[in-house]
Write a protein that holds these residues in place. Structure first.
Motif, PDB file in Angstrom:
ATOM      1  N   GLN A   1      -5.722  35.116  29.314  1.00  0.00           N
ATOM      2  CA  GLN A   1      -7.084  35.025  29.843  1.00  0.00           C
ATOM      3  C   GLN A   1      -7.978  36.130  29.275  1.00  0.00           C
TER       4      GLN A   1
ATOM      5  N   GLU B   1      -8.720  35.143  25.564  1.00  0.00           N
ATOM      6  CA  GLU B   1      -9.535  33.949  25.363  1.00  0.00           C
ATOM      7  C   GLU B   1     -10.911  34.035  26.028  1.00  0.00           C
ATOM      8  N   GLU B   2     -11.047  34.849  27.066  1.00  0.00           N
ATOM      9  CA  GLU B   2     -12.308  34.889  27.809  1.00  0.00           C
ATOM     10  C   GLU B   2     -12.916  36.288  27.883  1.00  0.00           C
ATOM     11  N   THR B   3     -12.146  37.252  28.391  1.00  0.00           N
ATOM     12  CA  THR B   3     -12.705  38.577  28.647  1.00  0.00           C
ATOM     13  C   THR B   3     -13.165  39.261  27.367  1.00  0.00           C
TER      14      THR B   3
ATOM     15  N   ASN C   1     -16.295  37.614  25.836  1.00  0.00           N
ATOM     16  CA  ASN C   1     -17.451  37.866  26.708  1.00  0.00           C
ATOM     17  C   ASN C   1     -17.976  39.288  26.562  1.00  0.00           C
TER      18      ASN C   1
ATOM     19  N   GLU D   1     -13.521  39.867  19.306  1.00  0.00           N
ATOM     20  CA  GLU D   1     -12.657  38.738  18.972  1.00  0.00           C
ATOM     21  C   GLU D   1     -11.218  39.229  18.841  1.00  0.00           C
TER      22      GLU D   1
END
Length: 305
Positions: free
Chosen positions: A142, A145-147, A150, A154
């Motif tokens: 998570q 892929e997200e934090t 955001n 990368e």
């Protein structure tokens, strides 16, 4: 022969066992004297090293097996529960992880009298590694892929390697394939340890033939090779599980490496890896033949081209 097994030492994915047999006769198979000489001895008797694979990890530790399902807690009603990510994110699930994330968050607020420190890519990779080492694989994925996206970062090779390493421990080959696709789509070149983790994942899931194939695929498609110890690990797993064909298939691949000739377009780092692999004394013809004899099998001149 009473069939008694004597543990030798632990290896990744299984245990080596000593199984006693009458001299020169192992399960009805006559072993040539030249092979017997290099086989191990236990209580003055030649023994054949075999491997008993451990039981697979509990299903709830393998991401591909709990994907889309809920984890039931004590007191949950029928049909209730939480996702594995929610479970791993609870403060009570791992006090160590809770402390690590609390400390990282305090840095961004300027705790202890210092100026606020923004977390960078290296900081997030450290937190991902902490999650993976604690078994919180869903939380690690998570963050990747997200934090991180955001927050303007990368994932890099260290991010993917940490997650692949965690997945390899539970033998989650399907999820490893998904992350390999994500990594290559992002234009990230696999590292030698990337290949090692992929191999370990296949071996820990009991797919020895898949481990042989993945090394060949990574070499042909990405010009990537694992450390030399990975080649030995594959051969040992195959021989200890009586998969002589798979062991010889990997020996054939190693022979192809011996005949490899670099050109001007080859990356210098890969050229160095190839040189160290093909010149390694543990991967020579003599060393491989001795390794086969240790497991009670024979590698002859006819097996080399």
């Amino acid at each position: 022969d009473d069939g008694t097994s004597y543990p030798m030492r632990d290896v990744e994915g299984g245990d080596r066992h000593h199984r006693s047999h009458p001299p020169q006769d192992f399960e009805g198979k006559k072993i040539p004297e030249r092979v017997l000489r290099d086989m191990p001895t236990f209580y003055n008797r030649k023994i054949k090293v075999q491997m008993k694979m451990r039981d697979p990890p509990p299903y709830h530790k393998v991401p591909s097996r709990v994907k889309g399902s809920l984890v039931k807690r004590f007191g949950d009603e029928e049909g209730g529960g939480i996702t594995k990510l929610q479970q791993e994110s609870e403060k009570s699930w791992s006090p160590g992880l809770t402390a690590a994330f609390a400390f990282a968050d305090s840095l961004t607020h300027g705790a202890c009298g210092h100026e606020p420190i923004a977390l960078n890519k290296k900081s997030w990779n450290i937190l991902i590694a902490a999650c993976c080492n604690r078994g919180a694989i869903w939380r690690a994925m998570q963050i990747a892929e997200e934090t991180m996206p955001n927050n303007g970062f990368e994932p890099n090779i260290y991010t993917y390697n940490a997650i692949l390493c965690a997945l390899s421990r539970v033998g989650d080959v399907p999820t490893m394939r998904e992350y390999m696709v994500k990594m290559t789509n992002a234009g990230i070149t696999p590292h030698q340890f990337t290949v090692d983790f992929l191999v370990s994942g296949h071996l820990n899931s009991g797919d020895i033939g898949g481990a042989v194939s993945i090394v060949q695929d990574m070499f042909n498609q990405h010009s990537a090779l694992p450390p030399y110890t990975t080649h030995l690990k594959i051969i040992e797993f195959a021989l200890a599980n009586n998969l002589v064909y798979e062991a010889k298939r990997h020996v054939y691949f190693i022979q192809q490496l011996w005949k490899w000739k670099p050109n001007d377009s080859v990356d210098p780092n890969f050229r160095k890896v190839m040189y160290l692999t093909t010149r390694n004394p543990n991967l020579t013809k003599k060393a491989l033949m001795k390794l086969f004899r240790y497991f009670g099998e024979e590698l002859t001149d006819d097996d080399f081209f």
